[in-house]
Design an enzyme around this catalytic site. Structure first.
Site, PDB file in Angstrom:
ATOM      1  N   CYS A  88     -29.004  13.635  14.078  1.00 53.07           N
ATOM      2  CA  CYS A  88     -27.941  14.388  13.405  1.00 53.07           C
ATOM      3  C   CYS A  88     -27.538  15.615  14.204  1.00 53.07           C
ATOM      4  O   CYS A  88     -28.257  16.063  15.084  1.00 53.07           O
ATOM      5  CB  CYS A  88     -28.424  14.875  12.035  1.00 53.07           C
ATOM      6  SG  CYS A  88     -28.920  13.598  10.891  1.00 53.07           S
ATOM      7  N   CYS A 117     -25.590  18.995   9.774  1.00 54.94           N
ATOM      8  CA  CYS A 117     -25.633  17.877   8.823  1.00 54.94           C
ATOM      9  C   CYS A 117     -26.158  18.346   7.470  1.00 54.94           C
ATOM     10  O   CYS A 117     -27.153  19.053   7.384  1.00 54.94           O
ATOM     11  CB  CYS A 117     -26.505  16.749   9.357  1.00 54.94           C
ATOM     12  SG  CYS A 117     -26.420  15.253   8.344  1.00 54.94           S
ATOM     13  N   CYS A 136     -26.315   9.398  12.770  1.00 57.94           N
ATOM     14  CA  CYS A 136     -26.171   9.585  11.322  1.00 57.94           C
ATOM     15  C   CYS A 136     -24.756   9.208  10.893  1.00 57.94           C
ATOM     16  O   CYS A 136     -23.788   9.563  11.560  1.00 57.94           O
ATOM     17  CB  CYS A 136     -26.454  11.048  10.991  1.00 57.94           C
ATOM     18  SG  CYS A 136     -26.136  11.518   9.287  1.00 57.94           S
ATOM     19  N   CYS A 187     -22.931  12.844   9.327  1.00 59.17           N
ATOM     20  CA  CYS A 187     -22.380  13.907  10.183  1.00 59.17           C
ATOM     21  C   CYS A 187     -21.717  13.374  11.456  1.00 59.17           C
ATOM     22  O   CYS A 187     -21.043  14.125  12.144  1.00 59.17           O
ATOM     23  CB  CYS A 187     -23.465  14.919  10.544  1.00 59.17           C
ATOM     24  SG  CYS A 187     -24.752  14.295  11.652  1.00 59.17           S
TER      25      CYS A 187
END
Length: 191
Positions: free
Chosen positions: A31, A35, A62, A65
């Protein structure tokens, strides 16, 4: 992972996006620092400087994000960053939400909503944290009086400063300074 990186992850700080990425061994994803997913356990976090490094380690991006997408700030993120920079630069001055909003040419309501959404705290709380961190630094590294420190970091009186400091850190400014000077473990602060 250093303390600054960990704080960026916990605070979901967009200012660190693009500077590093964090991966979770438990989920197999990586991430951006901003995030909004659940705060991970530090022992499960690995830091990567590029998305390529994270992929080489077997992690996938992810879906929340989207760390692989080109870094672009939304208008809300840009406003929040401008406000944060303004607050940081002027934290020693008396400031109101109306003054900050006027400086950034937006309504106070819009500024409050965007800042809270992006930074996770209100502008007032952000400003308070900046002032208290500056005060902690001065208490630990100077012999200035409590009143002088209170005025230097933006409080209007030492009594208000002492009350807020105690409420936020769990100890008085004097007790904090004594712990710092004696080298004992400083009281924990929720800053």
């Amino acid at each position: 992972m250093n303390e600054q990186m960990w704080r960026a992850i916990v605070d979901c700080d967009p200012a660190y996006d693009g500077q590093f990425y964090y991966g979770l061994q438990t989920t197999g994803i990586f991430c951006k620092p901003s995030c909004r997913s659940k705060t991970p356990n530090p022992e499960n976090v690995r830091i990567f400087l590029t998305t390529g490094d994270a992929k080489k380690a077997g992690l996938r991006p992810c879906k929340r994000c989207r760390p692989e997408e080109p870094f672009r700030l939304t208008s809300e993120e840009e406003l929040a960053q401008k406000a944060a920079a303004f607050l940081t630069q002027h934290c020693h001055q008396p400031l109101s939400l109306q003054q900050i909003a006027a400086e950034l040419f937006v309504s106070p309501y819009h500024l409050q909503r965007c800042f809270q959404k992006v930074m996770g705290v209100s502008p007032a709380k952000f400003l308070l944290r900046k002032r208290l961190k500056a005060a902690q630094h001065l208490l630990g590294n100077t012999q200035e009086s409590i009143t002088t420190i209170a005025l230097q970091v933006g409080f209007q009186s030492s009594s208000h400063f002492s009350a807020v400091f105690h409420k936020e850190t769990g100890c008085s400014p004097t007790a904090y300074r004594q712990c710092q000077s004696q080298g004992t473990k400083k009281p924990t602060a929720s800053l």
